[in-house]
Write a protein that holds these residues in place. Structure first.
Motif, PDB file in Angstrom:
ATOM      1  N   ALA A 160       2.018   4.471  -3.339  1.00  0.00           N
ATOM      2  CA  ALA A 160       1.189   3.328  -3.693  1.00  0.00           C
ATOM      3  C   ALA A 160       0.065   3.218  -2.675  1.00  0.00           C
ATOM      4  O   ALA A 160       0.323   2.928  -1.499  1.00  0.00           O
ATOM      5  N   PRO A 161      -1.176   3.457  -3.078  1.00  0.00           N
ATOM      6  CA  PRO A 161      -2.287   3.391  -2.123  1.00  0.00           C
ATOM      7  C   PRO A 161      -2.495   1.997  -1.554  1.00  0.00           C
ATOM      8  O   PRO A 161      -3.090   1.835  -0.498  1.00  0.00           O
ATOM      9  N   ASN A 162      -1.993   0.964  -2.262  1.00  0.00           N
ATOM     10  CA  ASN A 162      -2.067  -0.402  -1.780  1.00  0.00           C
ATOM     11  C   ASN A 162      -0.882  -1.173  -2.360  1.00  0.00           C
ATOM     12  O   ASN A 162      -0.108  -0.622  -3.154  1.00  0.00           O
ATOM     13  N   LYS A 164      -1.161  -4.168  -4.027  1.00  0.00           N
ATOM     14  CA  LYS A 164      -1.587  -5.167  -4.999  1.00  0.00           C
ATOM     15  C   LYS A 164      -0.568  -5.248  -6.122  1.00  0.00           C
ATOM     16  O   LYS A 164       0.097  -4.257  -6.457  1.00  0.00           O
ATOM     17  N   THR A 167      -1.042  -2.724  -8.918  1.00  0.00           N
ATOM     18  CA  THR A 167      -0.660  -1.366  -8.521  1.00  0.00           C
ATOM     19  C   THR A 167       0.854  -1.190  -8.578  1.00  0.00           C
ATOM     20  O   THR A 167       1.367  -0.193  -9.115  1.00  0.00           O
ATOM     21  N   LEU A 168       1.591  -2.148  -8.031  1.00  0.00           N
ATOM     22  CA  LEU A 168       3.047  -2.050  -8.005  1.00  0.00           C
ATOM     23  C   LEU A 168       3.637  -2.210  -9.405  1.00  0.00           C
ATOM     24  O   LEU A 168       4.651  -1.571  -9.732  1.00  0.00           O
ATOM     25  N   ARG A 170       2.320  -1.134 -12.174  1.00  0.00           N
ATOM     26  CA  ARG A 170       2.190   0.174 -12.818  1.00  0.00           C
ATOM     27  C   ARG A 170       3.198   1.148 -12.239  1.00  0.00           C
ATOM     28  O   ARG A 170       3.806   1.934 -12.973  1.00  0.00           O
ATOM     29  N   LEU A 171       3.389   1.129 -10.925  1.00  0.00           N
ATOM     30  CA  LEU A 171       4.303   2.054 -10.282  1.00  0.00           C
ATOM     31  C   LEU A 171       5.722   1.906 -10.840  1.00  0.00           C
ATOM     32  O   LEU A 171       6.405   2.909 -11.101  1.00  0.00           O
ATOM     33  N   THR A 177       1.387  -6.783 -17.722  1.00  0.00           N
ATOM     34  CA  THR A 177       0.207  -6.470 -16.919  1.00  0.00           C
ATOM     35  C   THR A 177      -0.292  -7.738 -16.243  1.00  0.00           C
ATOM     36  O   THR A 177      -0.572  -8.727 -16.929  1.00  0.00           O
TER      37      THR A 177
END
Length: 582
Positions: A160-162, A164, A167-168, A170-171, A177
């Motif tokens: 995870a590049p960040n 947020k 982001t998490l 989606r991971l 959403t």
């Protein structure tokens, strides 16, 4: 969140879980048994003067959604255009929404007893706490878990590049959403939470305490001290934290000594005073006990013996106050520290004892003056109370010892629970005040009488137990066995267990033979402390405890202050009617 704004908080309990009996202090909390409330807020901005515009929350346990909470909130100010563009919440949408003063109590009720979870928890929880402060409501100080902090601890940068929320989400493949709407983002955070919990399971994090300890907010020094609990038994008992000079810093009890002591070295321990104590501690000593009663009693005795500075509960159990009748021809009421037979008490403060003494004076004819009056040749001068008919003036020879004696006997009978004529007289005075429409005076008189009734009843019940020379009791241990106790004059003399399949009577006889010898001392409690007698009496009267044997009947006075407890309960509730219960 879609649909029109709601005018009241929308709460849907999809499944109402039974209340858990586990406690952090005693049993620990497996993650599957923890009830989380995942919350998200939308606000007018992030500054100190900004306000909440929407609250969304999801209650989950063991992967199951138990309920949801969602409402718009009227912030009482305009929403900046940039925030309206980000969230889609407009001034028109919140105009008819409830204000935070009605929303916050509903949310706190929804989240009561749960672990609060939020993505960037300091932001969301900070707004909620600030709202509570503005409304002058006590903040419940729930356990808080931040998914941002947990994600930084669990995830690698290549995953995870960040951290947020989008982001998490989606991971971890969340079907929701994030959209900067409270309930939608809370639902996405639930999926993130579950994904993170799956990651910490393989590294041995199975309980809430271990999860909090896993977060980086625990100092290295604090985590290193967990080795102090490494060799402790999984058994009930008392633990003592000792400092660098072998001094006792803190004393506590536990059902499971190792599990309880380990909790002091986790992030779950947030009390600054206790964290300071843990930093000083160099050793933990334990005393294994047969059951909870023995542990409670030993804790009381160790507190009195060591008076550890980090314990807040009383470390001076023998410092009680009593009301006695003095030993002289014309006895009077006096507040003393050392009780003798027939005393009333105990009181924790001198002020409480003095208030009870003043109430007794109002209901009896016992003299109020402090001078010592001889049996004969009284040459004193009548005081003002004698002039207004409140005293028969024995100091001036207007009353003989024989004439004065009934007033003393009446008070002594009240203390022993034989008669309650003094209470009846005080009750009559209460009726007079009410008939005269002196309602404020009547309310004060009622409250003082109720306080006196409770003090008398408590003292008489404790004294009845302390009068028993030896009492043997057994309580089911929940596994087919028995917890056993030998009690002598209100003190625990011996404790043991008879596990399932073990005949209990031979164990009882062994406990009696090895029990501490207790020599009764003067006073209603025969030398025992009030705290110990209270703990023992509670154990005897709850949990299905059975009396096995007693050298004399354990009996409480039927004519004592206990008859007035219903009256006192009505007084506490502020109800009308001042007659004593039959």
């Amino acid at each position: 969140m879609s649909g029109p704004p709601v005018s009241l908080p929308a709460m849907t309990d999809l499944a109402r879980p039974p209340e858990l009996q586990l406690t952090f202090d005693e049993l620990g909390t497996p993650l599957r048994a923890v009830t989380f409330v995942v919350v998200d807020l939308e606000t007018t901005g992030g500054g100190r003067g900004d306000a909440i515009t929407e609250i969304g929350a999801v209650k989950v346990r063991g992967g199951e959604v138990l309920g949801e909470f969602a409402t718009l909130v009227n912030p009482g100010r305009g929403i900046p255009p940039m925030i309206m563009s980000l969230t889609g919440i407009t001034d028109a949408m919140v105009t008819e929404a409830p204000r935070i003063d009605s929303v916050l109590p509903a949310f706190l009720e929804f989240a009561a007893g749960c672990v609060l979870v939020a993505h960037n928890a300091p932001f969301d929880v900070g707004f909620l706490r600030a709202a509570a402060e503005r409304l002058d409501r006590p903040w419940p100080r729930p356990t808080v878990l931040c998914t941002v902090k947990l994600a930084r601890r669990v995830l690698r940068r290549d995953e995870a590049p960040n951290v947020k929320l989008a982001t998490l989400a989606r991971l971890f493949g969340s079907p929701t959403t994030p959209s900067h709407r409270a309930l939608t983002d809370a639902r996405a955070t639930v999926d993130v939470l579950h994904g993170l919990l799956e990651r910490v399971g393989p590294v041995g994090v199975q309980s809430l305490e271990e999860l909090l300890d896993y977060l980086p907010q625990v100092s290295t020094a604090q985590r290193r001290k967990r080795q102090l609990a490494a060799d402790l038994p999984h058994a009930p008992g008392v633990y003592l934290f000792r400092g660098p000079r072998e001094e006792v810093l803190y004393v506590g009890t536990a059902v499971d000594l190792r599990r309880r002591v380990r909790q002091y070295f986790t992030a779950g321990e947030t009390r600054a005073r206790v964290r300071e104590m843990v930093a000083l501690a160099e050793r933990v000593d334990v005393v294994e006990c047969a059951h909870s009663l023995e542990a409670e009693v030993r804790e009381l005795r160790l507190l009195a013996a060591h008076r550890p500075r980090y314990n807040r509960r009383s470390t001076t159990p023998h410092r009680a106050w009593w009301i006695v009748l003095t030993e002289e021809p014309f006895p009077r009421l006096s507040v003393v520290r050392r009780p003798r037979d027939g005393a009333m008490g105990p009181f924790r403060t001198r002020r409480a004892a003095q208030d009870a003494l003043e109430t007794l004076h109002e209901g009896s004819s016992v003299r109020r003056c402090a001078e010592r009056i001889p049996a004969r040749d009284q040459r004193g001068r009548p005081c003002a109370l004698a002039e207004i008919g409140r005293c028969a003036a024995p100091c001036a020879g207007r009353q003989s010892v024989e004439d004065y004696a009934p007033s003393v006997i009446e008070v002594a009978d009240l203390f022993s629970g034989v008669r309650t004529a003094v209470l009846e007289r005080l009750d009559g005075r209460l009726g007079e005040l009410a008939d005269q429409q002196r309602f404020e005076d009547a309310a004060r008189h009622r409250d003082r009488l109720a306080t006196l009734v409770r003090a008398l009843d408590r003292g008489q019940r404790l004294a009845a137990l302390a009068a028993v020379g030896e009492l043997v009791a057994a309580r089911p241990d929940g596994a087919g066995g028995w917890h056993l106790a030998v009690i002598r004059h209100g003190r625990l003399a011996s404790a043991g267990t008879a596990r399932r399949g073990v005949p209990p009577m031979p164990v009882v006889e062994m406990l009696r033979a090895s029990a501490e010898t207790v020599l009764p001392e003067p006073g209603p409690l025969r030398g025992a402390t009030a705290d110990e007698v209270i703990v023992i009496r509670r154990w005897l009267t709850t949990g299905g405890t059975r009396l096995v044997d007693s050298d004399v009947p354990w009996a409480e006075q039927t004519g004592g202050a206990g008859r007035w407890q219903r009256w006192a309960a009505k007084a506490d509730a502020g109800r009308a009617g001042y007659a004593a219960a039959d």
